[in-house]
Scaffold this active site. Structure first.
Site, PDB file in Angstrom:
ATOM      1  N   LYS A  42      38.086  27.833  25.026  1.00  0.00           N
ATOM      2  CA  LYS A  42      37.869  28.783  23.952  1.00  0.00           C
ATOM      3  C   LYS A  42      38.379  30.173  24.326  1.00  0.00           C
ATOM      4  CE  LYS A  42      33.368  26.639  23.071  1.00  0.00           C
ATOM      5  NZ  LYS A  42      31.903  26.921  23.152  1.00  0.00           N
ATOM      6  N   GLY A  43      38.485  30.420  25.620  1.00  0.00           N
ATOM      7  CA  GLY A  43      38.641  31.790  26.126  1.00  0.00           C
ATOM      8  C   GLY A  43      39.818  32.590  25.607  1.00  0.00           C
ATOM      9  N   GLU A  98      46.724  31.603  27.949  1.00  0.00           N
ATOM     10  CA  GLU A  98      45.469  31.431  28.684  1.00  0.00           C
ATOM     11  C   GLU A  98      44.726  32.755  28.775  1.00  0.00           C
ATOM     12  OE1 GLU A  98      43.131  29.907  29.767  1.00  0.00           O
ATOM     13  OE2 GLU A  98      43.535  28.351  31.236  1.00  0.00           O
ATOM     14  N   ASP A  99      43.416  32.671  28.886  1.00  0.00           N
ATOM     15  CA  ASP A  99      42.633  33.872  29.091  1.00  0.00           C
ATOM     16  C   ASP A  99      42.762  34.374  30.528  1.00  0.00           C
ATOM     17  OD1 ASP A  99      41.278  31.673  30.156  1.00  0.00           O
ATOM     18  OD2 ASP A  99      39.377  32.092  29.152  1.00  0.00           O
ATOM     19  N   ASP A 102      42.538  31.611  37.591  1.00  0.00           N
ATOM     20  CA  ASP A 102      41.697  31.811  38.777  1.00  0.00           C
ATOM     21  C   ASP A 102      42.343  31.047  39.938  1.00  0.00           C
ATOM     22  OD1 ASP A 102      39.607  32.105  40.572  1.00  0.00           O
ATOM     23  OD2 ASP A 102      38.070  31.263  39.286  1.00  0.00           O
ATOM     24  N   LYS A 130      43.290  36.343  38.760  1.00  0.00           N
ATOM     25  CA  LYS A 130      42.559  36.705  39.983  1.00  0.00           C
ATOM     26  C   LYS A 130      43.495  36.416  41.154  1.00  0.00           C
ATOM     27  CE  LYS A 130      37.997  35.645  38.178  1.00  0.00           C
ATOM     28  NZ  LYS A 130      36.737  34.887  38.368  1.00  0.00           N
ATOM     29  N   VAL A 152      34.516  37.978  35.208  1.00  0.00           N
ATOM     30  CA  VAL A 152      34.716  38.892  34.095  1.00  0.00           C
ATOM     31  C   VAL A 152      34.379  38.244  32.760  1.00  0.00           C
ATOM     32  CG1 VAL A 152      36.366  40.427  35.224  1.00  0.00           C
ATOM     33  CG2 VAL A 152      37.198  38.336  34.118  1.00  0.00           C
TER      34      VAL A 152
HETATM   35  P1  IMP Z   1      41.354  27.885  37.272  1.00  0.00           P
HETATM   36  O1  IMP Z   1      41.687  26.462  36.980  1.00  0.00           O
HETATM   37  O2  IMP Z   1      40.545  28.039  38.533  1.00  0.00           O
HETATM   38  O3  IMP Z   1      42.568  28.790  37.278  1.00  0.00           O
HETATM   39  O4  IMP Z   1      40.362  28.358  36.162  1.00  0.00           O
HETATM   40  C1  IMP Z   1      40.752  28.851  35.002  1.00  0.00           C
HETATM   41  C2  IMP Z   1      39.615  28.796  34.000  1.00  0.00           C
HETATM   42  O5  IMP Z   1      38.349  29.152  34.577  1.00  0.00           O
HETATM   43  C3  IMP Z   1      39.864  29.832  32.943  1.00  0.00           C
HETATM   44  O6  IMP Z   1      40.614  29.297  31.887  1.00  0.00           O
HETATM   45  C4  IMP Z   1      38.457  30.217  32.523  1.00  0.00           C
HETATM   46  O7  IMP Z   1      38.016  29.348  31.502  1.00  0.00           O
HETATM   47  C5  IMP Z   1      37.617  30.008  33.732  1.00  0.00           C
HETATM   48  N1  IMP Z   1      37.366  31.267  34.467  1.00  0.00           N
HETATM   49  C6  IMP Z   1      37.756  31.556  35.729  1.00  0.00           C
HETATM   50  N2  IMP Z   1      37.350  32.785  36.099  1.00  0.00           N
HETATM   51  C7  IMP Z   1      36.692  33.301  35.044  1.00  0.00           C
HETATM   52  C8  IMP Z   1      36.023  34.568  34.808  1.00  0.00           C
HETATM   53  O8  IMP Z   1      35.978  35.480  35.642  1.00  0.00           O
HETATM   54  N3  IMP Z   1      35.440  34.700  33.593  1.00  0.00           N
HETATM   55  C9  IMP Z   1      35.476  33.738  32.633  1.00  0.00           C
HETATM   56  N4  IMP Z   1      36.094  32.557  32.799  1.00  0.00           N
HETATM   57  C10 IMP Z   1      36.694  32.329  34.002  1.00  0.00           C
HETATM   58 MG    MG Z   2      40.039  28.974  29.999  1.00  0.00          MG
END
Ligand code: IMP
Ligand code: MG
Length: 177
Positions: A42-43, A98-99, A102, A130, A152
């Site tokens: 949803k982000g 993407e929002d 991470d 990040k 965040v």
């Molecule tokens: P990744 O697969 O670790 O890159 O995670 C990405 C997903 O984790 C993002 O699309 C977000 O939905 C969620 N996410 C990671 N960090 C945050 C944050 O600080 N706030 C809100 N959602 C986050």
């Molecule tokens: Mg996301």
């Protein structure tokens, strides 16, 4: 967690200025070609809404939904596809929106998923990255902001579904890590 009033990390004005700059860059790069913007639910919904409305090229909107976190801030590891695109994106120019990136696992998975639909091209846009948390190498073609390793919220981002509609990006202290 300061759910009521998260501290400001990136102000509404900074976000709006950056989104406009990204939109101008995207419009220039695609040179009038039609773009399919694929928002990751949803982000990304607010970022996608603002970014798409500032483009000056033809565009359509699709959504996909994935799940990688269990309603909090602790990574569950695998990325699970909840909903794929509905429209046919074969032969089209796809921009994944993407929002936040991470570890990078979600975006890497999404790029592979989109490529399986045989589009003309796949690029990526993310509002926030990040930088210190990267576990896999993934290219973000259009990046809003780099931040540190903090949780965040706001401008679409949540902590346990809270604070998505804040106009700015703030930070909270997760209680489950
Ligand atoms: P990744 O697969 O670790 O890159 O995670 C990405 C997903 O984790 C993002 O699309 C977000 O939905 C969620 N996410 C990671 N960090 C945050 C944050 O600080 N706030 C809100 N959602 C986050
Ligand atoms: Mg996301």
């Amino acid at each position: 967690m300061n759910a009521e009033n998260p501290e400001v990390l990136i102000s509404e004005e900074e976000i709006q200025a950056r989104v406009l700059a990204l939109a101008e860059q995207i419009s220039a790069d695609y040179g009038g070609e039609e773009l399919v913007m694929v928002g990751v639910l949803k982000g990304s919904f607010i970022f996608l809404a603002d970014l798409s409305r500032r483009l000056s090229i033809p565009r359509t909107i699709e959504f996909i939904a994935v799940s990688s976190y269990d309603n909090g801030s602790v990574a569950s590891g695998a990325v699970r596809l909840v909903m794929d695109v509905r429209g046919n994106i074969e032969g089209k120019h796809v921009l994944i929106v993407e929002d936040i990136v991470d570890t990078g696992h979600t975006l890497k998975y999404l790029i592979r998923l989109m490529k399986s639909h045989r589009p003309a091209s796949v690029k990526t846009a993310a509002l926030v990255r990040k930088a210190e948390s990267a576990e896999v190498d993934v290219t973000i073609d259009y990046l809003g902001f780099d931040i540190g390793d903090e949780w965040v919220v706001g401008y679409g981002l949540d902590y346990a579904e809270q604070n998505r509609t804040l106009p700015y990006i703030g930070f909270v202290e997760p209680t489950d890590s």
